[in-house]
Design an enzyme around this catalytic site. Structure first.
Site, mmCIF file in Angstrom:
data_model
loop_
_atom_site.group_PDB
_atom_site.id
_atom_site.type_symbol
_atom_site.label_atom_id
_atom_site.label_comp_id
_atom_site.label_asym_id
_atom_site.label_seq_id
_atom_site.Cartn_x
_atom_site.Cartn_y
_atom_site.Cartn_z
ATOM 1 N N CYS A 23 -88.379 13.559 26.223
ATOM 2 C CA CYS A 23 -88.264 14.779 27.026
ATOM 3 C C CYS A 23 -88.626 14.463 28.474
ATOM 4 O O CYS A 23 -89.026 13.353 28.821
ATOM 5 C CB CYS A 23 -89.182 15.866 26.492
ATOM 6 S SG CYS A 23 -90.941 15.457 26.651
ATOM 7 N N CYS A 26 -92.121 13.143 29.144
ATOM 8 C CA CYS A 26 -92.282 11.697 28.940
ATOM 9 C C CYS A 26 -91.893 10.946 30.210
ATOM 10 O O CYS A 26 -92.583 10.014 30.645
ATOM 11 C CB CYS A 26 -91.405 11.217 27.789
ATOM 12 S SG CYS A 26 -91.802 11.937 26.185
ATOM 13 N N ASP A 418 -63.873 11.527 63.600
ATOM 14 C CA ASP A 418 -63.459 10.431 64.475
ATOM 15 C C ASP A 418 -61.934 10.326 64.407
ATOM 16 O O ASP A 418 -61.342 10.500 63.343
ATOM 17 C CB ASP A 418 -64.102 9.129 64.000
ATOM 18 C CG ASP A 418 -63.577 7.926 64.762
ATOM 19 O OD1 ASP A 418 -63.743 7.897 65.983
ATOM 20 O OD2 ASP A 418 -62.992 7.044 64.113
#
Length: 722
Positions: A23, A26, A418
């Site tokens: 999970c 953890c 650009d």
């Protein structure tokens, strides 16, 4: 002195594969454990089961592994594994799920349907439920014990406590006959949660499929030319400078330069661009693209981890391992969530007993609280969406460098484009031919093209290419000569021809008709380069040459506007050229005649005016502006410096991908926030119901498992993102 030297060192980076995490709690625990080491900065991703670790000084990878193992988990350096292959953990999970399901169905049926019951059915249920609770649910109990030994609690603690409490209560009730049994809860919750874990694991593999597919694109073998002979070797044995053969239908083994042959190369699997690119001697090719035409001989220029494919894979994986700000908040909540839930469960038990509720009612409500509150959906909310979103981006030729980029796209309101190489091709081309009265464009192009073909000047080569495309094969040139700064002269098909500026023709005594002079001036006003062609005493045509606008640029600008962005054209070209290009693509605001070093100042000025700026560029001179902008989008056809400076890389060099990238990023961020909202809302709404006794533990287990599946399934919708 030593510490000063260490602080000056460049940190090393390693990726660890973490095992045993079940999970988000953890993952947070492993992350905190690693970050306790001096000079270590770690991010642990529960969805990918990996830790991205930067470390400096005397720290070694072995110490990192030891630190993870000290926290009760496993860690190893990554190794290759075929895409989609199931690991031992996946197979074990499936076996436990199948066993639990087979044993749980009769237990649940006997508990729910009195008509099926028979004498001593409770003891049969106990026999069936025992292996479910003790064997199938063992991964939860083991993780809970490991965490308890380290003074921590995770969602496994909640699951283990809930199922064992239900089982122990039922055993007590059977032995002493004092209360209702809850074996169906213990077995059913275990089965539902195992099912959720199994489908979650499968979904996570599907979420990472795009990255695995990217890594699988490369060629396995290559026909290399060594000592004058051709022989096949594994691609991994190629070295820079090797020449290798690419036959029609084969993949280009690695990045290189074509030294012989011509062909069309299909780069769609790498860039998303469907139109094959024509290549010939001197052109670059990228590894993993497919030779769709003739035989090529290619000299390797980059191999292994230095190739564009490997670089793309690294960028995608790094993006997937990061955390958005919203997920960092969720992680902090998850870290304290489990202890709070345990306290709530105990409080629920106490309140029910204190207010006159039966022990059975109190126990049922407490177990439901434990089970419904598991925060796994919170832990999956961001990483699964990132996995799918960045993977989908890679398929479309869009590389997202990290989760913080997604947050930037949400607030951008101005996009600076650009001009050269981004809006335009960055390559001069013949765009118009104005022949004099009585002359044909074909004859003019045949003579002028043959003469210009002998010159290496970019404008001359543009005319030669255009002439070859429009007039076919070019004639032979004799007595070729360059008139420095103004043009060229020579003899083609017996005719003495001049090609260049008006001054060249006037000096040679050639007359320029009024209509050609007007055409010359009109071309110059449009920002084009006007070249005159003349022979036999007068000018015969005006050729207009220009850096052409990409065919997709106007559509791209329209798409950017649809996203609520204001486009600005930025260029070092003169105002006339810039405005002509801007008018063609639909940009209203132009900033022209800007030196490369001043592009940063332009971006900074816009930001000072309150704009949130995205910058799209491709050259070395764009790199600083890309880094300064709130969001940098680098064209993948540009320089490595620009690509490194950008937040998003548009691999195929198509400006439309800029709008696509921003749209995908915003959608990924919306998915993350939607996942987090529903995960929070789910727990917020369900906890009071469970505490009030309105939610049975078995239904709570099913709902908790489905919440994780919902989050992952919602993220998987990004696989079809436009």
């Amino acid at each position: 002195m030593t510490s000063e030297l260490r602080s000056a060192e460049t940190p090393s980076r390693v990726e660890l594969v973490i095992g045993g995490m079940t999970c988000a709690s953890c993952a947070g625990r492993v992350e905190r454990k690693l970050n306790k080491l001096d000079g270590v900065s770690a991010e642990v991703n529960y969805a990918t089961e990996k830790a991205a670790v930067s470390y400096a000084g005397a720290v070694r990878p072995e110490q990192l592994i030891e630190q993870v193992e000290a926290a009760g988990y496993t860690a190893r350096l990554p190794e290759s594994k075929p895409a989609g292959e199931e690991g031992p953990g996946d197979r074990s999970l499936r076996a436990r799920l199948l066993g639990a399901a087979a044993l749980s169905v009769p237990v649940i049926a006997l508990a729910m349907l009195p008509v099926l019951r028979f004498p001593s059915w409770e003891w049969v249920s106990l026999v069936l439920a025992t292996p479910v609770v003790l064997w199938a649910a063992w991964p939860f109990h083991r993780a809970a014990l490991v965490n308890l030994r380290h003074g921590a609690a995770t969602m496994d603690t909640l699951i283990s406590m809930g199922t064992l409490a239900a089982f122990a209560w039922s055993l007590y009730a059977l032995l002493f006959g004092t209360a209702h049994i809850y074996l169906e809860v213990a077995a059913g919750v275990t089965t539902f949660i195992l099912a959720g874990r199994y489908f979650e694991a499968r979904s996570k593999r599907r979420a990472g499929a795009a990255l695995r597919a990217l890594l699988e694109l490369g060629a396995r073998e290559v026909a290399v030319l060594r000592d004058g002979a051709e022989r096949r070797i594994p691609t991994g044995e190629l070295v820079v400078g090797d020449e290798f053969v690419v036959r029609p239908g084969e993949k280009v083994a690695t990045d290189g330069l074509v030294v012989d042959g011509s062909s069309a190369v299909d780069a769609s699997m790498l860039t998303g661009e469907s139109v094959p690119v024509e290549v010939r001697a001197g052109d670059s090719v990228v590894g993993a693209t497919v030779n769709a035409g003739g035989r090529l001989i290619v000299r390797a220029t980059r191999v292994g981890a230095d190739t564009q494919l490997a670089h793309m894979a690294r960028l995608v994986e790094q993006a997937q391992s990061g955390k958005a700000a919203v997920q960092r908040l969720a992680d902090r909540i998850s870290a304290v969530f489990v202890p709070v839930v345990i306290a709530l469960a105990l409080g629920t038990l106490a309140v029910w007993l204190a207010t006159g509720g039966s022990a059975t009612e109190a126990f049922t409500a407490a177990v439901a609280v434990l089970i419904i509150a598991c925060p796994c959906a919170l832990g999956l909310a961001t990483p699964t969406a990132l996995l799918v979103g960045t993977g989908r981006g890679a398929q479309l030729g869009i590389l997202i460098k990290g989760p913080e980029v997604l947050e930037s796209t949400r607030v951008v309101d101005t996009v600076v484009l650009d001009k050269t190489g981004t809006v335009t091709t960055g390559r001069m081309a013949l765009v118009d031919v104005h022949p004099a009265e009585g002359e044909t464009a074909t004859r003019v192009l045949r003579l002028a093209g043959a003469l210009e073909n002998a010159s290496e000047h970019p404008i001359a080569q543009a005319i030669a290419r255009g002439a070859r495309e429009r007039a076919g094969e070019l004639g032979e040139v004799a007595e070729f000569g360059v008139v420095e700064g103004v043009g060229v002269r020579g003899v083609v098909d017996g005719q003495s021809v001049l090609v260049g500026r008006a001054a060249l023709l006037v000096e040679a005594g050639l007359r320029i008709p009024a209509e050609l002079d007007a055409a010359r001036q009109a071309a110059q006003q449009q920002g084009r380069t006007a070249v005159l062609v003349g022979w036999a005493g007068q000018a015969r045509a005006v050729l207009a040459v220009a850096d052409t606008v990409k065919p997709d640029s106007a559509e791209a600008v329209a798409r950017l506007r649809e996203l609520g962005l204001t486009p600005i054209l930025l260029t070092g070209d003169n105002e006339t050229v810039a405005r002509a290009v801007a008018a063609e693509v639909g940009v209203d605001r132009v900033i022209a005649e800007v030196l490369p070093k001043d592009k940063v100042d332009v971006v900074s000025r816009l930001q000072a005016e309150g704009a949130v700026v995205a910058m799209v560029g491709d050259g070395i001179n764009d790199a600083a502006a890309l880094a300064t902008a709130d969001l940098g989008l680098a064209m993948g056809t540009g320089t490595d410096v620009a690509i490194e400076a950008g937040d998003l890389t548009l691999v195929r060099g198509d400006l439309r991908a800029a709008a696509q990238a921003i749209r995908l990023s915003r959608r990924t961020l919306r998915t993350i926030k939607g996942n987090l909202f529903w995960a929070f809302a789910y727990n917020t709404a369900a906890l009071p119901l469970a505490a009030a006794g309105l939610l049975s533990p078995m239904i709570a287990g099913a709902a908790m498992a489905l919440s994780s599946v919902f989050v992952v399934s919602n993220s998987l919708r990004l696989r079809r993102a436009p």
